[in-house]
Design a protein around this motif. Structure first.
Motif, PDB file in Angstrom:
ATOM      1  N   UNK A  32       0.786  -1.225   0.000  1.00  0.00           N
ATOM      2  CA  UNK A  32       0.000   0.000   0.000  1.00  0.00           C
ATOM      3  C   UNK A  32       0.819   1.277   0.000  1.00  0.00           C
ATOM      4  N   UNK A  33       2.091   1.187  -0.340  1.00  0.00           N
ATOM      5  CA  UNK A  33       2.972   2.361  -0.323  1.00  0.00           C
ATOM      6  C   UNK A  33       3.130   2.933  -1.727  1.00  0.00           C
ATOM      7  N   UNK A  34       3.087   4.268  -1.810  1.00  0.00           N
ATOM      8  CA  UNK A  34       3.415   4.972  -3.044  1.00  0.00           C
ATOM      9  C   UNK A  34       4.925   5.176  -3.086  1.00  0.00           C
ATOM     10  N   UNK A  35       5.500   5.080  -4.288  1.00  0.00           N
ATOM     11  CA  UNK A  35       6.937   5.286  -4.421  1.00  0.00           C
ATOM     12  C   UNK A  35       7.261   5.646  -5.862  1.00  0.00           C
ATOM     13  N   UNK A  36       8.469   6.071  -6.067  1.00  0.00           N
ATOM     14  CA  UNK A  36       8.996   6.346  -7.402  1.00  0.00           C
ATOM     15  C   UNK A  36      10.420   5.832  -7.437  1.00  0.00           C
ATOM     16  N   UNK A  37      11.016   5.834  -8.605  1.00  0.00           N
ATOM     17  CA  UNK A  37      12.418   5.419  -8.686  1.00  0.00           C
ATOM     18  C   UNK A  37      13.280   6.336  -7.821  1.00  0.00           C
ATOM     19  N   UNK A  71       0.385   1.999 -11.228  1.00  0.00           N
ATOM     20  CA  UNK A  71       1.196   3.169 -11.539  1.00  0.00           C
ATOM     21  C   UNK A  71       0.374   4.241 -12.231  1.00  0.00           C
ATOM     22  N   UNK A  72       0.929   5.428 -12.238  1.00  0.00           N
ATOM     23  CA  UNK A  72       0.354   6.548 -12.969  1.00  0.00           C
ATOM     24  C   UNK A  72       1.415   7.616 -13.152  1.00  0.00           C
ATOM     25  N   UNK A  73       1.224   8.450 -14.162  1.00  0.00           N
ATOM     26  CA  UNK A  73       2.119   9.580 -14.360  1.00  0.00           C
ATOM     27  C   UNK A  73       1.507  10.762 -13.618  1.00  0.00           C
ATOM     28  N   UNK A  74       2.240  11.281 -12.652  1.00  0.00           N
ATOM     29  CA  UNK A  74       1.736  12.345 -11.791  1.00  0.00           C
ATOM     30  C   UNK A  74       2.762  13.449 -11.691  1.00  0.00           C
ATOM     31  N   UNK A  75       2.357  14.638 -12.084  1.00  0.00           N
ATOM     32  CA  UNK A  75       3.243  15.792 -12.076  1.00  0.00           C
ATOM     33  C   UNK A  75       4.555  15.471 -12.799  1.00  0.00           C
ATOM     34  N   UNK A  79       4.764   7.478 -10.793  1.00  0.00           N
ATOM     35  CA  UNK A  79       4.511   7.119  -9.399  1.00  0.00           C
ATOM     36  C   UNK A  79       3.930   5.717  -9.382  1.00  0.00           C
ATOM     37  N   UNK A  80       4.483   4.876  -8.529  1.00  0.00           N
ATOM     38  CA  UNK A  80       4.044   3.487  -8.421  1.00  0.00           C
ATOM     39  C   UNK A  80       3.412   3.257  -7.054  1.00  0.00           C
ATOM     40  N   UNK A  81       2.681   2.176  -6.958  1.00  0.00           N
ATOM     41  CA  UNK A  81       1.979   1.797  -5.735  1.00  0.00           C
ATOM     42  C   UNK A  81       2.089   0.292  -5.604  1.00  0.00           C
ATOM     43  N   UNK A  82       2.481  -0.174  -4.426  1.00  0.00           N
ATOM     44  CA  UNK A  82       2.574  -1.616  -4.216  1.00  0.00           C
ATOM     45  C   UNK A  82       1.184  -2.143  -3.914  1.00  0.00           C
ATOM     46  N   UNK A  83       0.605  -2.803  -4.909  1.00  0.00           N
ATOM     47  CA  UNK A  83      -0.741  -3.338  -4.804  1.00  0.00           C
ATOM     48  C   UNK A  83      -1.511  -3.023  -6.069  1.00  0.00           C
ATOM     49  N   UNK A  84      -2.700  -3.552  -6.141  1.00  0.00           N
ATOM     50  CA  UNK A  84      -3.555  -3.329  -7.305  1.00  0.00           C
ATOM     51  C   UNK A  84      -4.619  -2.303  -6.916  1.00  0.00           C
ATOM     52  N   UNK A  85      -4.428  -1.086  -7.338  1.00  0.00           N
ATOM     53  CA  UNK A  85      -5.345   0.014  -7.064  1.00  0.00           C
ATOM     54  C   UNK A  85      -5.434   0.877  -8.304  1.00  0.00           C
TER      55      UNK A  85
END
Length: 160
Positions: A32-37, A71-75, A79-85
């Motif tokens: 449930x964590x958001x992260x990026x490279x 994942x999604x492109x944000x600003x 941005x990635x998210x661990x899980x299916x959301x």
């Protein structure tokens, strides 16, 4: 620049190495964590793939091929998210605000830029993305609260 698997194989990068990278990131990041490279690097994540010197966009694209991440492109950042959301800019920003309960708008903007690699040139654009959520923004204090109740709680008790 697009790099295909043949080019990667010439550099000694196989599908197995890419899968090991995805597995290592999966183990490193909390559910449930958001992260990026960029946030991975700042958190101390290390991989020999970084020695290739590619951009964070490249490493993020390796991760989006793994269906354990959303994942999604944000600003302007991946941005990635661990899980299916179904993640959105709203859900990403709300997650950051919820972690703190309340946060100065400029501090949130700086976190999105410095930690996640987002490109935000105007704070009002970041604030606009929160319209329609329960996040409460106090213009006078320039602070974001998880909701109006949190704002009133801070007023009544002199702090969070």
């Amino acid at each position: 620049m697009i790099i295909n698997i043949r080019k990667l194989k010439q550099e000694g990068i196989t599908l197995e190495i890419i899968q090991e990278y995805c597995d290592a990131v999966y183990d490193f990041v909390d559910d449930g964590e958001y992260f990026s490279s960029q946030s991975l690097r700042k958190a101390g994540f290390k991989t020999e793939l970084y020695d290739l010197g590619f951009s964070d966009w490249f490493y993020g694209n390796l991760l989006i091929s793994d269906n354990r991440f959303s994942y999604g492109t944000m600003f302007g950042s991946l941005i990635l998210f661990k899980g299916k959301e179904n993640i959105t800019i709203k859900s990403f920003e709300m997650n950051r605000i919820q972690e703190y309960g309340c946060i100065d708008a400029l501090d949130l903007m700086n976190e999105l830029i410095d930690k996640y690699g987002c490109r935000i040139s105007d704070k009002s654009n970041m604030l606009y993305k929160l319209h329609g959520t329960e996040v409460y923004y106090n213009e006078f204090l320039d602070r974001l609260y998880v909701n109006k109740d949190a704002y009133y709680h801070e007023l009544e008790n002199g702090g969070f």
